[in-house]
Design a protein around this motif. Sequence first.
Motif, PDB file in Angstrom:
ATOM      1  N   MET A 177       0.837  -1.192   0.000  1.00  0.00           N
ATOM      2  CA  MET A 177       0.000   0.000   0.000  1.00  0.00           C
ATOM      3  C   MET A 177       0.872   1.242   0.000  1.00  0.00           C
ATOM      4  O   MET A 177       1.857   1.305   0.714  1.00  0.00           O
ATOM      5  CB  MET A 177      -0.841  -0.007   1.275  1.00  0.00           C
ATOM      6  CG  MET A 177      -2.292  -0.194   1.002  1.00  0.00           C
ATOM      7  SD  MET A 177      -3.199   0.009   2.506  1.00  0.00           S
ATOM      8  CE  MET A 177      -3.627  -1.676   2.851  1.00  0.00           C
TER       9      MET A 177
ATOM     10  N   ASP B 280      -8.348 -14.017  -5.142  1.00  0.00           N
ATOM     11  CA  ASP B 280      -8.388 -12.575  -5.376  1.00  0.00           C
ATOM     12  C   ASP B 280      -7.009 -12.008  -5.644  1.00  0.00           C
ATOM     13  O   ASP B 280      -6.867 -10.836  -5.960  1.00  0.00           O
ATOM     14  CB  ASP B 280      -8.994 -11.868  -4.168  1.00  0.00           C
ATOM     15  CG  ASP B 280     -10.428 -12.293  -3.957  1.00  0.00           C
ATOM     16  OD1 ASP B 280     -11.202 -12.174  -4.912  1.00  0.00           O
ATOM     17  OD2 ASP B 280     -10.754 -12.768  -2.856  1.00  0.00           O
ATOM     18  N   VAL B 281      -6.000 -12.826  -5.429  1.00  0.00           N
ATOM     19  CA  VAL B 281      -4.643 -12.391  -5.751  1.00  0.00           C
ATOM     20  C   VAL B 281      -4.234 -13.155  -6.997  1.00  0.00           C
ATOM     21  O   VAL B 281      -4.002 -14.353  -6.953  1.00  0.00           O
ATOM     22  CB  VAL B 281      -3.669 -12.709  -4.606  1.00  0.00           C
ATOM     23  CG1 VAL B 281      -2.332 -12.065  -4.885  1.00  0.00           C
ATOM     24  CG2 VAL B 281      -4.226 -12.238  -3.286  1.00  0.00           C
TER      25      VAL B 281
ATOM     26  N   GLU C 221       1.387 -14.526  -9.004  1.00  0.00           N
ATOM     27  CA  GLU C 221       2.113 -14.786  -7.757  1.00  0.00           C
ATOM     28  C   GLU C 221       1.956 -16.227  -7.292  1.00  0.00           C
ATOM     29  O   GLU C 221       1.792 -16.497  -6.103  1.00  0.00           O
ATOM     30  CB  GLU C 221       1.637 -13.832  -6.637  1.00  0.00           C
ATOM     31  CG  GLU C 221       1.644 -12.370  -6.993  1.00  0.00           C
ATOM     32  CD  GLU C 221       3.023 -11.849  -7.339  1.00  0.00           C
ATOM     33  OE1 GLU C 221       4.023 -12.557  -7.142  1.00  0.00           O
ATOM     34  OE2 GLU C 221       3.099 -10.721  -7.867  1.00  0.00           O
TER      35      GLU C 221
ATOM     36  N   VAL D 128      -9.228 -10.066 -12.520  1.00  0.00           N
ATOM     37  CA  VAL D 128      -9.737 -10.014 -11.144  1.00  0.00           C
ATOM     38  C   VAL D 128     -10.420  -8.679 -10.885  1.00  0.00           C
ATOM     39  O   VAL D 128     -11.520  -8.619 -10.334  1.00  0.00           O
ATOM     40  CB  VAL D 128      -8.581 -10.222 -10.127  1.00  0.00           C
ATOM     41  CG1 VAL D 128      -8.995  -9.783  -8.738  1.00  0.00           C
ATOM     42  CG2 VAL D 128      -8.160 -11.685 -10.103  1.00  0.00           C
ATOM     43  N   HIS D 129      -9.772  -7.617 -11.320  1.00  0.00           N
ATOM     44  CA  HIS D 129     -10.346  -6.300 -11.035  1.00  0.00           C
ATOM     45  C   HIS D 129     -11.491  -5.953 -11.973  1.00  0.00           C
ATOM     46  O   HIS D 129     -12.368  -5.168 -11.616  1.00  0.00           O
ATOM     47  CB  HIS D 129      -9.247  -5.240 -11.072  1.00  0.00           C
ATOM     48  CG  HIS D 129      -8.311  -5.358  -9.905  1.00  0.00           C
ATOM     49  ND1 HIS D 129      -8.619  -4.860  -8.665  1.00  0.00           N
ATOM     50  CD2 HIS D 129      -7.126  -5.978  -9.782  1.00  0.00           C
ATOM     51  CE1 HIS D 129      -7.637  -5.147  -7.833  1.00  0.00           C
ATOM     52  NE2 HIS D 129      -6.720  -5.828  -8.481  1.00  0.00           N
TER      53      HIS D 129
ATOM     54  N   ALA E  81      -4.725  -2.447 -11.230  1.00  0.00           N
ATOM     55  CA  ALA E  81      -6.011  -2.162 -10.597  1.00  0.00           C
ATOM     56  C   ALA E  81      -6.424  -0.729 -10.931  1.00  0.00           C
ATOM     57  O   ALA E  81      -7.583  -0.432 -11.218  1.00  0.00           O
ATOM     58  CB  ALA E  81      -5.905  -2.346  -9.084  1.00  0.00           C
TER      59      ALA E  81
ATOM     60  N   GLY F 138       0.718  -4.772  -9.820  1.00  0.00           N
ATOM     61  CA  GLY F 138      -0.685  -5.099  -9.565  1.00  0.00           C
ATOM     62  C   GLY F 138      -1.498  -3.863  -9.227  1.00  0.00           C
ATOM     63  O   GLY F 138      -2.616  -3.681  -9.716  1.00  0.00           O
TER      64      GLY F 138
ATOM     65  N   THR G 275       2.677  -4.820  -5.370  1.00  0.00           N
ATOM     66  CA  THR G 275       2.619  -6.124  -6.009  1.00  0.00           C
ATOM     67  C   THR G 275       1.688  -7.077  -5.277  1.00  0.00           C
ATOM     68  O   THR G 275       1.613  -8.245  -5.615  1.00  0.00           O
ATOM     69  CB  THR G 275       4.012  -6.762  -6.099  1.00  0.00           C
ATOM     70  OG1 THR G 275       4.660  -6.585  -4.848  1.00  0.00           O
ATOM     71  CG2 THR G 275       4.828  -6.117  -7.185  1.00  0.00           C
TER      72      THR G 275
HETATM   73  P1  ADP Z   1       1.821  -4.033  -1.448  1.00  0.00           P
HETATM   74  O1  ADP Z   1       1.412  -4.400  -0.067  1.00  0.00           O
HETATM   75  O2  ADP Z   1       2.690  -5.059  -2.111  1.00  0.00           O
HETATM   76  O3  ADP Z   1       2.380  -2.670  -1.615  1.00  0.00           O
HETATM   77  P2  ADP Z   1      -1.002  -4.177  -1.910  1.00  0.00           P
HETATM   78  O4  ADP Z   1      -1.280  -5.555  -1.472  1.00  0.00           O
HETATM   79  O5  ADP Z   1      -1.331  -3.103  -0.982  1.00  0.00           O
HETATM   80  O6  ADP Z   1       0.515  -4.052  -2.370  1.00  0.00           O
HETATM   81  O7  ADP Z   1      -1.682  -3.950  -3.313  1.00  0.00           O
HETATM   82  C1  ADP Z   1      -2.313  -2.759  -3.636  1.00  0.00           C
HETATM   83  C2  ADP Z   1      -3.488  -3.033  -4.518  1.00  0.00           C
HETATM   84  O8  ADP Z   1      -3.050  -3.487  -5.792  1.00  0.00           O
HETATM   85  C3  ADP Z   1      -4.374  -4.130  -3.999  1.00  0.00           C
HETATM   86  O9  ADP Z   1      -5.354  -3.633  -3.165  1.00  0.00           O
HETATM   87  C4  ADP Z   1      -4.961  -4.704  -5.271  1.00  0.00           C
HETATM   88  O10 ADP Z   1      -6.088  -3.971  -5.659  1.00  0.00           O
HETATM   89  C5  ADP Z   1      -3.894  -4.497  -6.299  1.00  0.00           C
HETATM   90  N1  ADP Z   1      -3.097  -5.703  -6.520  1.00  0.00           N
HETATM   91  C6  ADP Z   1      -1.758  -5.801  -6.371  1.00  0.00           C
HETATM   92  N2  ADP Z   1      -1.322  -7.026  -6.699  1.00  0.00           N
HETATM   93  C7  ADP Z   1      -2.403  -7.750  -7.050  1.00  0.00           C
HETATM   94  C8  ADP Z   1      -2.595  -9.103  -7.472  1.00  0.00           C
HETATM   95  N3  ADP Z   1      -1.564  -9.948  -7.608  1.00  0.00           N
HETATM   96  N4  ADP Z   1      -3.847  -9.495  -7.759  1.00  0.00           N
HETATM   97  C9  ADP Z   1      -4.881  -8.646  -7.635  1.00  0.00           C
HETATM   98  N5  ADP Z   1      -4.759  -7.379  -7.230  1.00  0.00           N
HETATM   99  C10 ADP Z   1      -3.541  -6.900  -6.939  1.00  0.00           C
END
Ligand code: ADP
Length: 612
Positions: A1, A166-167, A170, A345-346, A374, A370, A209
């Motif tokens: 995030m 939902d992921v 990876e 997914v999105h 999104a 990712g 990611t």
């Molecule tokens: P990080 O913690 O690695 O910085 P996040 O988990 O916060 O990333 O990801 C931010 C947003 O990006 C998620 O809320 C999602 O909407 C999207 N996202 C990132 N990677 C993926 C994925 N592999 N599949 C689906 N959505 C993803």
Amino acid sequence: MNEVKKPRKPLMFYYALALLAIVLFNSFVAPLLFSPRVTEVTYDEFMSMTEQKKINEVMVEDNQILFTDAENKLYKTGLMNDPDLTQRLYASGAKFASQIVEQMSPILSFLISWALPLVIMIGLGQYFSKKLVEKAGGGAGSMMFGMGKSNAKIYVKSTSGIKFDDVAGEDEAKEILSEIVDFLHNPKKYEEIGAKMPKGALLVGPPGTGKTRLAKAVAGEANVPFFSISGSEFVEMFVGMGAAKVRDLFKQANEKAPCIVFIDEVDAIGGKRDGRIGGNDEREQTLNQLLTEMDGFDGSKGVVILAATNRPESLDPALLRPGRFDRRVPVELPDLQGREAILKVHAKKVQMQKNIDFSAVARAASGASGAELANIVNEAALRAVRDGRRLVTQADLEESVEVIIAGYQKKNRVMSDREKMVVAYHEIGHALVAAKQSESAPVHKITIIPRTSGALGYTMQVEENEHFLLTKEELENKIATFTGGRAAEALIFKQITTGASNDIEQATRLARAMITRYGMSDEFGMVAMEQLTNQYLGGDTTLACSAETANHIDQVVRALISAQYEKAYHILEENAQQLHALAKYLYEHETITGEEFMDILHKNTPQLNAAG
Ligand code: ADP
Ligand code: ZN
């Protein structure tokens, strides 16, 4: 995030604020609230009250007389030339007080004038910071409430919990994490055999990611509570507070076990303790507390700690020791397939036209994370709304790629088509040279997605059955493989790039070692001319020979490497057809596995003497 951190105000700022609040309170608010109500009476009323012995306490001041009646009500009246007043008051039984206004006990007055303003201020501060947290938080429909001191937000298992599905992409990360899920489902199975679950896993990868999402998915799959806290939240204003928060967090987690504790941005507390003078005491204490807690708790209870960082190299090695974060889960930028899956997914949450070609969109968004993908879907939806349409179209998506990517181009590496092509040939060059020399699959996987490390391509070598002794020929082949990347560039594009710098370094180191340490050259024979000084910290070597010899060594190293380069170049020249086919595949798919590699290699091998 991507969180925007609130800038921390210096301590002095808070002290000054507190002082100001006290001063304002005492000079304006307190008098209004707490000064006793004074009734002004005429002098003759005062005289008659004296006569009727209604006066309890009295005090004669310079310009007025203050007095109270039997019920302690306060009065005042003006001063008169009344010589025997004192006598009459005395006769009436009034007490002569030295301080009349002071009606509250000193403790109460202290509390009201000093402590109360502080309490009000802290209360207001808490209220506003909670507001901020609520605004910033608000996860995907999950219930969330503050948990006492530690501010760890607990996500009670909610029906809309995030699952592995939902992921997207990876797969490797999910594979590692699914073991943790299995453990949380069925700890007995592990206990019986005496296996201990890793206490912690470290999710490592660039921002956006899906590290946070993966951690949530682990909790969702295992159906256990999810505590989430950011490393930066531990770093507090007052020394010791961070450590207290850690203690508190683990206490709560232990009560809720089995559960997942997720620490985002763990590098904020887990950075290297480099012994700088005047280093951050607070952070160090917090880190020590975290280490203590991790060592202290019983892994079989089912508290699993997941932490995320995008700067793994800056972590304190103590955190990575066995029994702490001993699992490392790489969460890399998605490849073509991964990007397509993430888009899908999105896209589920958005009204789209039928038959959208997600693959084309994914191809255009090479190098996007990712979170960016999104964002692309959302941007496309916004565009549709702007145009007054009810469905998102292919054009919306492709347009948004440009908006998002162009916006990011400076920050992130998004390769141009030509660069991608060069990188594809370069990586295949290595692999093909290796394959032709050993006649076996040389690689596990090659990807040409920009990596966090800065490398544009990435090759996972197959570790041939572990062996420790290498022959001279094998070493030479290795050098040829290192030069294969550059050789492919030169052969195909008649142009060379900076992409080979790391290869050159490795080839040189190997060639030098062959001559100066392994005794593998005819000129020098078995003489050690270099000594390894510190094997574990970079493996520096010191030269132990005359300048003349050193000079000669350099020449021999050069000859050795250029001979191997010639060899690699010829191998590629002879197998140009396979080189093209493989590079084309890698360019289009961005990833190639060892099996696919061998498949294409064999399909494109001319069957010259098949009938033979
Ligand atoms: P990080 O913690 O690695 O910085 P996040 O988990 O916060 O990333 O990801 C931010 C947003 O990006 C998620 O809320 C999602 O909407 C999207 N996202 C990132 N990677 C993926 C994925 N592999 N599949 C689906 N959505 C993803
Ligand atoms: Zn290379």
